[in-house]
Design an enzyme around this catalytic site. Structure first.
Site, PDB file in Angstrom:
ATOM      1  CG  ASP A 275      -1.956   0.969   1.335  1.00  0.00           C
ATOM      2  OD1 ASP A 275      -2.415   1.431   0.286  1.00  0.00           O
ATOM      3  OD2 ASP A 275      -2.329   1.355   2.455  1.00  0.00           O
TER       4      ASP A 275
ATOM      5  CG  LEU B 286       7.654  -5.078   1.186  1.00  0.00           C
ATOM      6  CD1 LEU B 286       7.663  -6.382   1.965  1.00  0.00           C
ATOM      7  CD2 LEU B 286       6.919  -5.266  -0.129  1.00  0.00           C
TER       8      LEU B 286
ATOM      9  NE  ARG C 116      -5.937 -11.939   9.235  1.00  0.00           N
ATOM     10  CZ  ARG C 116      -5.131 -10.913   8.967  1.00  0.00           C
ATOM     11  NH1 ARG C 116      -4.633 -10.781   7.762  1.00  0.00           N
ATOM     12  NH2 ARG C 116      -4.841 -10.038   9.895  1.00  0.00           N
TER      13      ARG C 116
HETATM   14  P1  IMP Z   1       1.798  -0.339   3.877  1.00  0.00           P
HETATM   15  O1  IMP Z   1       2.877  -0.263   4.889  1.00  0.00           O
HETATM   16  O2  IMP Z   1       0.986   0.919   3.814  1.00  0.00           O
HETATM   17  O3  IMP Z   1       2.269  -0.748   2.507  1.00  0.00           O
HETATM   18  O4  IMP Z   1       0.771  -1.367   4.429  1.00  0.00           O
HETATM   19  C1  IMP Z   1       0.715  -2.652   4.044  1.00  0.00           C
HETATM   20  C2  IMP Z   1      -0.199  -3.417   4.968  1.00  0.00           C
HETATM   21  O5  IMP Z   1      -1.434  -2.701   5.176  1.00  0.00           O
HETATM   22  C3  IMP Z   1      -0.577  -4.720   4.325  1.00  0.00           C
HETATM   23  O6  IMP Z   1       0.367  -5.721   4.622  1.00  0.00           O
HETATM   24  C4  IMP Z   1      -1.942  -4.956   4.893  1.00  0.00           C
HETATM   25  O7  IMP Z   1      -1.837  -5.594   6.137  1.00  0.00           O
HETATM   26  C5  IMP Z   1      -2.531  -3.579   5.097  1.00  0.00           C
HETATM   27  N1  IMP Z   1      -3.393  -3.162   3.976  1.00  0.00           N
HETATM   28  C6  IMP Z   1      -3.176  -2.185   3.076  1.00  0.00           C
HETATM   29  N2  IMP Z   1      -4.178  -2.071   2.193  1.00  0.00           N
HETATM   30  C7  IMP Z   1      -5.070  -3.024   2.534  1.00  0.00           C
HETATM   31  C8  IMP Z   1      -6.342  -3.434   1.987  1.00  0.00           C
HETATM   32  O8  IMP Z   1      -6.870  -2.909   0.983  1.00  0.00           O
HETATM   33  N3  IMP Z   1      -6.950  -4.464   2.634  1.00  0.00           N
HETATM   34  C9  IMP Z   1      -6.428  -5.091   3.715  1.00  0.00           C
HETATM   35  N4  IMP Z   1      -5.250  -4.752   4.259  1.00  0.00           N
HETATM   36  C10 IMP Z   1      -4.574  -3.714   3.667  1.00  0.00           C
END
Ligand code: IMP
Ligand code: MG
Length: 174
Positions: free
Chosen positions: A99, A104, A161
């Site tokens: 996202d 990551l 999930r």
């Molecule tokens: P980031 O650090 O913003 O890239 O967040 C990634 C994490 O946010 C993912 O591993 C998910 O756990 C959660 N996440 C982001 N977007 C979604 C979504 O659309 N549905 C469910 N979980 C999400």
């Protein structure tokens, strides 16, 4: 059955998994592959991918959680980390969705500090337009628009999930 707007069906997902797994099998042929699933979100994608990879490999996991209130500050907590020396391993991180990229990116830095032979990333979904931190993705299932999705490992409030498909989350599902 739980409904919402289906984005990817079970059939579409399984076809994509097979394509990705065959690319991975080719790319890592003859290499010492360590596939690392990032839990909990990637549990279903990870187990589907690895059962279609037809070269010898070892598996491990990272259990990480992000603090909801500091989404953009990027503080994550690691509850379980990859065990042992990885300096002679080709590591492939397997994630459910990227996202903002903050989570990551931190996991990637942690692994890189342990000097693996190589590090690549495979993410089932890529919510590209939300990216705040650049993360190099080597294998991507689907690029999706900025909508909250659930199913196939992805949750809302730890639910949904178990769905074998991806749905756009609607409050009425809850
Ligand atoms: P980031 O650090 O913003 O890239 O967040 C990634 C994490 O946010 C993912 O591993 C998910 O756990 C959660 N996440 C982001 N977007 C979604 C979504 O659309 N549905 C469910 N979980 C999400
Ligand atoms: Mg995740």
């Amino acid at each position: 059955m739980i409904t919402g707007r289906p984005l990817f069906s079970e059939e579409q997902i399984q076809a994509k998994v097979k394509q990705l797994a065959s690319r991975i099998s080719e790319d890592y042929n003859g290499k010492d592959l360590l596939a690392v699933g990032i839990l909990k979100g990637a549990f279903m994608f990870f187990s589907d991918i690895v059962r279609h990879v037809d070269i010898p490999m070892t598996l491990d996991f990272i259990i990480a959680s992000s603090y909801v209130k500091t989404e953009t500050s990027g503080e994550i907590k690691i509850h379980y980390d990859v065990k042992g020396d990885i300096s002679d391993r080709h590591v492939l991180l397997i994630e459910d969705i990227v996202d903002t990229g903050v989570t990551l990116n931190q996991i990637r830095e942690r692994i890189l500090s342990r000097t693996p032979k190589s590090l690549k990333i495979c993410s089932f979904l890529d919510k590209k337009e939300r990216r705040l931190t650049d993360v190099p993705l080597d294998y991507v299932g689907f690029v999706i628009p900025n909508e909250f999705v659930v199913g196939y490992g992805l949750d809302y409030d730890n639910k949904f999930r178990n769905l074998p498909y991806i749905s756009v989350f609607k409050k009425k599902m809850y």
